[in-house]
Every structure is written in structure tokens, then in C-alpha cells.
Design a protein around this motif. Structure first.
Motif, PDB file in Angstrom:
ATOM      1  N   ALA A 185       8.732 -10.650  18.063  1.00  0.00           N
ATOM      2  CA  ALA A 185       9.680 -10.599  17.068  1.00  0.00           C
ATOM      3  C   ALA A 185       9.438 -11.483  15.844  1.00  0.00           C
ATOM      4  CB  ALA A 185      11.151 -10.454  17.531  1.00  0.00           C
ATOM      5  N   TRP A 186       9.488 -12.866  16.567  1.00  0.00           N
ATOM      6  CA  TRP A 186       9.200 -13.963  15.716  1.00  0.00           C
ATOM      7  C   TRP A 186       7.933 -13.820  14.658  1.00  0.00           C
ATOM      8  CZ3 TRP A 186       5.935 -17.837  15.094  1.00  0.00           C
ATOM      9  CH2 TRP A 186       6.199 -19.056  14.239  1.00  0.00           C
ATOM     10  N   LEU A 187       6.986 -13.400  15.360  1.00  0.00           N
ATOM     11  CA  LEU A 187       5.594 -13.391  14.594  1.00  0.00           C
ATOM     12  C   LEU A 187       5.672 -12.216  13.494  1.00  0.00           C
ATOM     13  CD1 LEU A 187       2.786 -14.411  14.545  1.00  0.00           C
ATOM     14  CD2 LEU A 187       2.380 -12.586  16.154  1.00  0.00           C
ATOM     15  N   TYR A 188       6.387 -11.139  13.930  1.00  0.00           N
ATOM     16  CA  TYR A 188       6.552 -10.064  12.909  1.00  0.00           C
ATOM     17  C   TYR A 188       7.383 -10.577  11.732  1.00  0.00           C
ATOM     18  CZ  TYR A 188       8.782  -5.904  10.957  1.00  0.00           C
ATOM     19  OH  TYR A 188       9.307  -4.870  10.011  1.00  0.00           O
ATOM     20  N   GLU A 189       8.567 -11.512  12.006  1.00  0.00           N
ATOM     21  CA  GLU A 189       9.356 -11.782  10.925  1.00  0.00           C
ATOM     22  C   GLU A 189       8.538 -12.942  10.115  1.00  0.00           C
ATOM     23  OE1 GLU A 189      12.523 -13.711  12.812  1.00  0.00           O
ATOM     24  OE2 GLU A 189      13.309 -11.700  13.474  1.00  0.00           O
ATOM     25  N   GLN A 190       7.654 -13.492  10.600  1.00  0.00           N
ATOM     26  CA  GLN A 190       6.865 -14.655   9.780  1.00  0.00           C
ATOM     27  C   GLN A 190       5.773 -13.696   9.117  1.00  0.00           C
ATOM     28  OE1 GLN A 190       7.608 -17.849   9.823  1.00  0.00           O
ATOM     29  NE2 GLN A 190       9.315 -17.189  11.010  1.00  0.00           N
ATOM     30  N   LEU A 191       5.344 -12.975   9.713  1.00  0.00           N
ATOM     31  CA  LEU A 191       4.130 -12.092   8.889  1.00  0.00           C
ATOM     32  C   LEU A 191       4.795 -11.149   7.646  1.00  0.00           C
ATOM     33  CD1 LEU A 191       2.252 -10.690  11.973  1.00  0.00           C
ATOM     34  CD2 LEU A 191       1.282 -12.283  10.175  1.00  0.00           C
ATOM     35  N   ILE A 192       6.128 -10.592   7.721  1.00  0.00           N
ATOM     36  CA  ILE A 192       6.503  -9.988   6.863  1.00  0.00           C
ATOM     37  C   ILE A 192       6.946 -10.925   5.688  1.00  0.00           C
ATOM     38  CG2 ILE A 192       8.552  -8.805   6.154  1.00  0.00           C
ATOM     39  CD1 ILE A 192       6.985  -6.700   7.607  1.00  0.00           C
ATOM     40  N   LEU A 193       7.398 -11.932   5.994  1.00  0.00           N
ATOM     41  CA  LEU A 193       7.691 -12.920   4.847  1.00  0.00           C
ATOM     42  C   LEU A 193       6.448 -13.337   4.424  1.00  0.00           C
ATOM     43  CD1 LEU A 193      10.423 -15.166   6.822  1.00  0.00           C
ATOM     44  CD2 LEU A 193      10.937 -13.401   4.724  1.00  0.00           C
ATOM     45  N   ALA A 194       5.147 -13.272   4.914  1.00  0.00           N
ATOM     46  CA  ALA A 194       4.161 -14.020   4.206  1.00  0.00           C
ATOM     47  C   ALA A 194       3.395 -12.745   3.296  1.00  0.00           C
ATOM     48  CB  ALA A 194       2.944 -14.193   5.241  1.00  0.00           C
ATOM     49  N   ILE A 195       3.815 -11.500   3.185  1.00  0.00           N
ATOM     50  CA  ILE A 195       3.179 -10.607   2.453  1.00  0.00           C
ATOM     51  C   ILE A 195       3.710 -11.282   0.947  1.00  0.00           C
ATOM     52  CG2 ILE A 195       3.491  -8.209   1.620  1.00  0.00           C
ATOM     53  CD1 ILE A 195       4.099  -7.339   4.549  1.00  0.00           C
ATOM     54  N   PRO A 196       2.491 -10.931   0.122  1.00  0.00           N
ATOM     55  CA  PRO A 196       2.880 -11.636  -1.427  1.00  0.00           C
ATOM     56  C   PRO A 196       3.731 -10.474  -2.212  1.00  0.00           C
ATOM     57  CG  PRO A 196       0.773 -10.584  -1.237  1.00  0.00           C
ATOM     58  CD  PRO A 196       1.251 -10.537   0.306  1.00  0.00           C
ATOM     59  N   TYR A 197       4.529 -11.225  -2.952  1.00  0.00           N
ATOM     60  CA  TYR A 197       5.422 -10.663  -3.993  1.00  0.00           C
ATOM     61  C   TYR A 197       5.331 -10.990  -5.321  1.00  0.00           C
ATOM     62  CZ  TYR A 197       9.046  -8.350  -6.311  1.00  0.00           C
ATOM     63  OH  TYR A 197       9.711  -7.612  -7.409  1.00  0.00           O
ATOM     64  N   PRO A 198       4.901 -10.663  -6.404  1.00  0.00           N
ATOM     65  CA  PRO A 198       4.080  -9.269  -6.361  1.00  0.00           C
ATOM     66  C   PRO A 198       3.019  -9.033  -5.921  1.00  0.00           C
ATOM     67  CG  PRO A 198       4.033  -9.945  -8.521  1.00  0.00           C
ATOM     68  CD  PRO A 198       4.547 -10.942  -7.695  1.00  0.00           C
ATOM     69  N   LYS A 199       2.676  -7.734  -5.446  1.00  0.00           N
ATOM     70  CA  LYS A 199       1.243  -7.477  -4.822  1.00  0.00           C
ATOM     71  C   LYS A 199       0.205  -7.197  -6.037  1.00  0.00           C
ATOM     72  CE  LYS A 199       3.917  -5.379  -1.167  1.00  0.00           C
ATOM     73  NZ  LYS A 199       4.694  -4.393  -1.635  1.00  0.00           N
ATOM     74  N   ILE A 200      -0.630  -8.048  -6.175  1.00  0.00           N
ATOM     75  CA  ILE A 200      -1.546  -8.050  -7.325  1.00  0.00           C
ATOM     76  C   ILE A 200      -2.934  -7.890  -6.823  1.00  0.00           C
ATOM     77  CG2 ILE A 200      -2.465  -8.681  -9.728  1.00  0.00           C
ATOM     78  CD1 ILE A 200       0.579  -7.984  -9.589  1.00  0.00           C
ATOM     79  N   ALA A 201      -3.721  -6.836  -7.087  1.00  0.00           N
ATOM     80  CA  ALA A 201      -5.152  -6.641  -6.557  1.00  0.00           C
ATOM     81  C   ALA A 201      -5.833  -7.517  -7.118  1.00  0.00           C
ATOM     82  CB  ALA A 201      -5.416  -5.351  -6.727  1.00  0.00           C
ATOM     83  N   PRO A 202      -6.861  -8.350  -6.469  1.00  0.00           N
ATOM     84  CA  PRO A 202      -7.607  -9.378  -7.192  1.00  0.00           C
ATOM     85  C   PRO A 202      -8.706  -8.719  -8.296  1.00  0.00           C
ATOM     86  CG  PRO A 202      -8.222  -9.145  -4.749  1.00  0.00           C
ATOM     87  CD  PRO A 202      -7.239  -8.104  -5.097  1.00  0.00           C
ATOM     88  N   ASP A 203      -8.865  -7.792  -8.577  1.00  0.00           N
ATOM     89  CA  ASP A 203      -9.596  -6.844  -9.396  1.00  0.00           C
ATOM     90  C   ASP A 203      -8.609  -6.483 -10.606  1.00  0.00           C
ATOM     91  OD1 ASP A 203      -8.706  -5.025  -7.957  1.00  0.00           O
ATOM     92  OD2 ASP A 203     -10.784  -3.930  -8.275  1.00  0.00           O
ATOM     93  N   ALA A 204      -7.294  -6.501 -10.610  1.00  0.00           N
ATOM     94  CA  ALA A 204      -6.545  -6.058 -11.537  1.00  0.00           C
ATOM     95  C   ALA A 204      -6.450  -6.717 -12.794  1.00  0.00           C
ATOM     96  CB  ALA A 204      -5.013  -6.068 -11.095  1.00  0.00           C
ATOM     97  N   PRO A 205      -6.489  -5.905 -14.026  1.00  0.00           N
ATOM     98  CA  PRO A 205      -6.491  -6.418 -15.207  1.00  0.00           C
ATOM     99  C   PRO A 205      -5.484  -7.447 -15.596  1.00  0.00           C
ATOM    100  CG  PRO A 205      -6.205  -4.185 -15.426  1.00  0.00           C
ATOM    101  CD  PRO A 205      -6.314  -4.443 -14.153  1.00  0.00           C
ATOM    102  N   ALA A 206      -5.514  -8.382 -16.218  1.00  0.00           N
ATOM    103  CA  ALA A 206      -4.706  -9.299 -16.687  1.00  0.00           C
ATOM    104  C   ALA A 206      -3.750  -8.670 -17.622  1.00  0.00           C
ATOM    105  CB  ALA A 206      -4.800 -10.738 -17.243  1.00  0.00           C
ATOM    106  N   LEU A 207      -2.330  -8.714 -17.809  1.00  0.00           N
ATOM    107  CA  LEU A 207      -1.346  -8.179 -18.564  1.00  0.00           C
ATOM    108  C   LEU A 207      -1.813  -8.910 -20.191  1.00  0.00           C
ATOM    109  CD1 LEU A 207       1.894  -7.404 -16.930  1.00  0.00           C
ATOM    110  CD2 LEU A 207       0.113  -5.870 -17.447  1.00  0.00           C
ATOM    111  N   GLU A 208      -1.909  -7.870 -21.315  1.00  0.00           N
ATOM    112  CA  GLU A 208      -1.812  -8.584 -22.721  1.00  0.00           C
ATOM    113  C   GLU A 208      -0.676  -8.553 -23.273  1.00  0.00           C
ATOM    114  OE1 GLU A 208      -5.117  -7.632 -25.378  1.00  0.00           O
ATOM    115  OE2 GLU A 208      -6.430  -7.210 -23.532  1.00  0.00           O
ATOM    116  N   ILE A 209       0.105  -9.635 -23.454  1.00  0.00           N
ATOM    117  CA  ILE A 209       1.252  -9.468 -23.997  1.00  0.00           C
ATOM    118  C   ILE A 209       1.232 -10.085 -25.402  1.00  0.00           C
ATOM    119  CG2 ILE A 209       3.675 -10.419 -23.735  1.00  0.00           C
ATOM    120  CD1 ILE A 209       3.039 -10.452 -20.710  1.00  0.00           C
TER     121      ILE A 209
END
Length: 167
Positions: free
Chosen positions: A116-140
Motif C-alpha cells: 500500500a505504501w509503495l502504491y501511494e508513492q508510485l501514484i504520487l510520482a505520475i507526472p502532471y501534466p502528462k506530456i509526451a516527449p514528442d508532443a509539439p510545443a504550444l505556440e502562444i
């Protein structure tokens, strides 16, 4: 991974239980089993838990909605207080909470669940926001910048600019 009986950890060599693991964790959708090592050390009034673990999971990019594989790795440690919980009938109706009160605690004669402790640590390590390495950069761009220049704005916002009411 089995739950660890806390008094047994205190009687172990160096008051430490260390074990390697390689298994899937229920509730965490991964492509590979989570593998690593966990160490639980009994230090009198608290447990010192540390872990190195990694796995690969499929995430959906928040920018492109394309799925990609992500290597999720942790190298965490935490101190967990050993204290008997108050019976619910003894809770005061109102009380001021100190910063020291905001710590996790478990019974010194109870069990510690490393899974349970390991599950909690892994869930907290999921990146936010989830951006793919090959995602294009936003032009603003911002046509209404203060200095009169035209800056780039995300093309998806242009349609909203057309909806503005004339002043």
C-alpha cells in the motif's frame, strides 16, 4: 509483499527489514511488474521506510491525446510515526491542528503494509501534466499585448477571439 508486523521489525537484525520485489501492484496499471527494493527500519517511536522502484506504464498525453510509454521510477523515503490512535469517542469537537499533527501514524503493535505504501508513492510520482516527449510545443500569441507587438497565441484560442463583443 506481505504486511510486516511492527514488533517483529524491532527484533530483526539492526531493527531493519529489507527485501527485493518484482510484482504487479493491484490498482496500478503497468506494462511491466514493479521491481525494486524496500527497507523498513524501526527507530523506536517511528518507522523509517525507503524504497527504490521502477516500472513502465502507458500514459495519455494531455496535449495530443496520444498514448506513450513512461518509465515511472521512485527513490523515496518517509518517516511514519508509531502511536496508538485515539478512539473516535475521545476526539474533541473542535481543536487547532499543529503542523506536527499532520503526519502519518500507525499503531506500534500493528502491521505496516509495504504494498500500500509503495502504491501511494508510485501514484504520487505520475507526472502532471502528462506530456509526451514528442508532443509539439504550444505556440502562444497575444495580439493584445501591452507594447503593441503581436505575440504568438495558441491557435485554438483564435476562435474565442472572434466571439468577443465590440466595445
Amino acid at each position: 509483499m506481505e504486511k510486516l508486523y511492527i514488533p517483529q521489525i524491532a527484533r530483526a537484525v539492526d531493527a531493519t527489514e529489507t527485501f527485493d520485489f518484482k510484482e504487479f501492484i493491484e490498482g496500478l496499471e503497468t506494462l511491466t511488474p514493479v521491481q525494486g527494493v524496500i527497507s523498513v527500519r524501526h527507530v523506536g517511536s517511528f518507522l523509517e521506510v525507503s524504497s527504490k522502484a521502477s516500472t513502465i506504464m502507458t500514459l495519455t498525453c494531455d496535449r495530443t491525446l496520444v498514448q506513450f510509454n513512461y518509465r515511472l521510477a521512485i527513490n523515496n523515503s518517509e518517516r511514519i510515526c508509531l502511536a496508538e490512535p485515539l478512539p473516535e469517542s475521545e476526539y474533541p469537537r473542535e481543536r487547532e491542528i499543529e503542523a506536527d499533527d499532520l503526519v502519518e501514524s500507525i499503531s506500534p503493535s500493528g502491521y505496516f503494509d509495504p504494498k500500500a505504501w509503495l502504491y501511494e508513492q508510485l501514484i504520487l510520482a505520475i507526472p502532471y501534466p502528462k506530456i509526451a516527449p514528442d508532443a509539439p510545443a504550444l505556440e502562444i500569441t497575444d495580439a493584445n499585448s501591452f507594447d503593441g507587438s503581436t505575440a504568438t497565441i495558441d491557435k485554438r484560442w483564435e476562435i474565442l477571439n472572434s466571439l468577443k463583443l465590440p466595445e
